[in-house]
Write an enzyme that holds these catalytic residues in place. Structure first.
Site, short mmCIF file in Angstrom:
data_model
loop_
_atom_site.label_atom_id
_atom_site.label_comp_id
_atom_site.label_asym_id
_atom_site.label_seq_id
_atom_site.Cartn_x
_atom_site.Cartn_y
_atom_site.Cartn_z
N HIS A 269 -6.56 -2.39 4.69
CA HIS A 269 -5.13 -2.65 4.54
C HIS A 269 -4.77 -4.12 4.76
CE1 HIS A 269 -1.00 -1.41 4.23
NE2 HIS A 269 -0.68 -1.75 5.45
O1 LIG Z 1 4.53 2.78 6.00
C1 LIG Z 1 4.35 1.84 5.21
O2 LIG Z 1 4.48 1.95 3.98
C2 LIG Z 1 4.00 0.52 5.76
C3 LIG Z 1 3.16 0.39 6.79
C4 LIG Z 1 2.90 -0.93 7.36
O3 LIG Z 1 3.67 -1.85 7.15
C5 LIG Z 1 1.77 -1.08 8.22
C6 LIG Z 1 1.37 -2.33 8.55
C7 LIG Z 1 0.48 -2.65 9.59
C8 LIG Z 1 0.22 -3.96 9.85
O4 LIG Z 1 0.31 -4.89 8.91
C9 LIG Z 1 -0.18 -4.46 11.13
O5 LIG Z 1 -0.48 -5.65 11.22
O6 LIG Z 1 -0.24 -3.68 12.07
#
Ligand SMILES: O=C(O)/C=C/C(=O)/C=C/C=C(\O)C(=O)O
EC number: 3.7.1.14
Length: 290
Positions: A269
């Site tokens: 991710h």
């Molecule tokens: O639920 C969603 O579509 C988005 C999830 C996020 O934005 C998760 C991101 C996690 C990170 O970037 C982090 O650095 O913890």
């Protein structure tokens, strides 16, 4: 004689601004560095303890050294920005915060780089402020809504929400194990920094949980409106993303008028961190060439 490289650090680039935009009247933290070239704003993801610097620490230096003015916005509810409970669209709330910051800094137009929630917020900003954007880079986000292949919420998002509810080192390790593809790159130093960030702002953690309870769909599906975005967009995804599956990237590619998609193999991710060197080259090329 060798030229001295200026090192961009979090502390030396740290700034605060008061923003007023529609319903928002709050202080946000941001980092501001680089040259006097085009402005690029980077928007971080929604994990506990995330911040602009935590998400983009491998990307600031090369982009700033190339002469771009690099701004990292800590969204309301994260890091050193003011706390907030969000009962509506978090993507649109962040877009309003970004507009407020650009206005406060007198910046008319910027390229945007958004990671995960930052990608959702980038799309929200592009839809509501089409004349204020240059080019867009979206990684692991851009719209909420369903995957055609993976049950939602994806396993990573479930672990993220569990970490918000119980912010322990064990839950952090569980989430980070599915966050990136190659977990051998996750150092104890990184875990500790994330844990410290998280625990230093328990108000942010509690507000995120309250926001989810008020509205479980914090990131709306922009699918039907993607065609309105005419700006050039570079979509970058990890093949092995267990938070926001790769077919969301395909939805963006089909929906946006002027988009291209790059998929890294062996990548979760965090494309901008897991494949930082190539990511930085691709983004610089995209921003500097027609
Ligand atoms: O639920 C969603 O579509 C988005 C999830 C996020 O934005 C998760 C991101 C996690 C990170 O970037 C982090 O650095 O913890």
């Amino acid at each position: 004689m060798t030229a001295t490289t200026f090192i961009h650090t979090e502390a030396s680039t740290s700034r605060f601004a008061r923003i007023k935009e529609q319903d928002l009247d709050l202080q946000v933290h941001y980092n501001d560095t680089g040259g006097d070239g085009p402005v690029v704003v980077m928007l971080h993801g929604s994990g506990p303890g995330a911040s602009g610097w935590a998400n983009f620490n491998r990307n600031v230096q090369p982009l700033a050294d190339a002469g771009l003015r690099v701004i990292l916005l800590d969204c309301p509810g994260w890091s050193k920005s003011d706390p907030i409970v969000c009962t509506g669209s978090r993507s649109d709330l962040n877009a309003r915060a970004l507009k407020g910051l650009l206005d406060a800094l007198g910046i008319e137009r910027a390229h945007l780089i958004g990671n995960s929630m930052g990608g959702h917020s980038t799309v929200a900003f592009a839809l509501s402020n089409p004349t204020r954007i240059g080019k867009l880079v979206l990684m692991g986000g851009g719209t909420g809504g369903p995957s055609q292949f993976v049950p939602m919420p994806a396993e990573g998002i479930k672990l993220l929400q569990a970490l918000y509810r119980e912010p322990t080192i064990e839950n952090l390790r569980r989430m980070m194990q599915v966050f990136v593809f190659d977990t051998s790159h996750l150092t104890e130093e990184l875990f500790q920094a994330r844990l410290d960030n998280m625990l230093s702002r328990r108000d942010h953690l509690e507000n995120f949980v309250s926001s989810l309870e008020a509205n479980p769909r914090q990131f709306p599906d922009f699918g039907p409106r993607l065609g309105e975005i005419k700006a050039p967009a570079l979509i970058i995804w990890g093949r092995d993303d267990r938070f926001v599956p790769v077919d969301i990237g395909l939805r963006l590619l089909w929906g946006m008028a002027n988009a291209e998609l790059h998929i890294f193999s062996r990548c979760g991710h965090w494309a901008q961190w897991e494949h930082a060197e190539k990511f930085n080259r691709m983004v610089l090329d995209f921003f500097t060439k027609d």
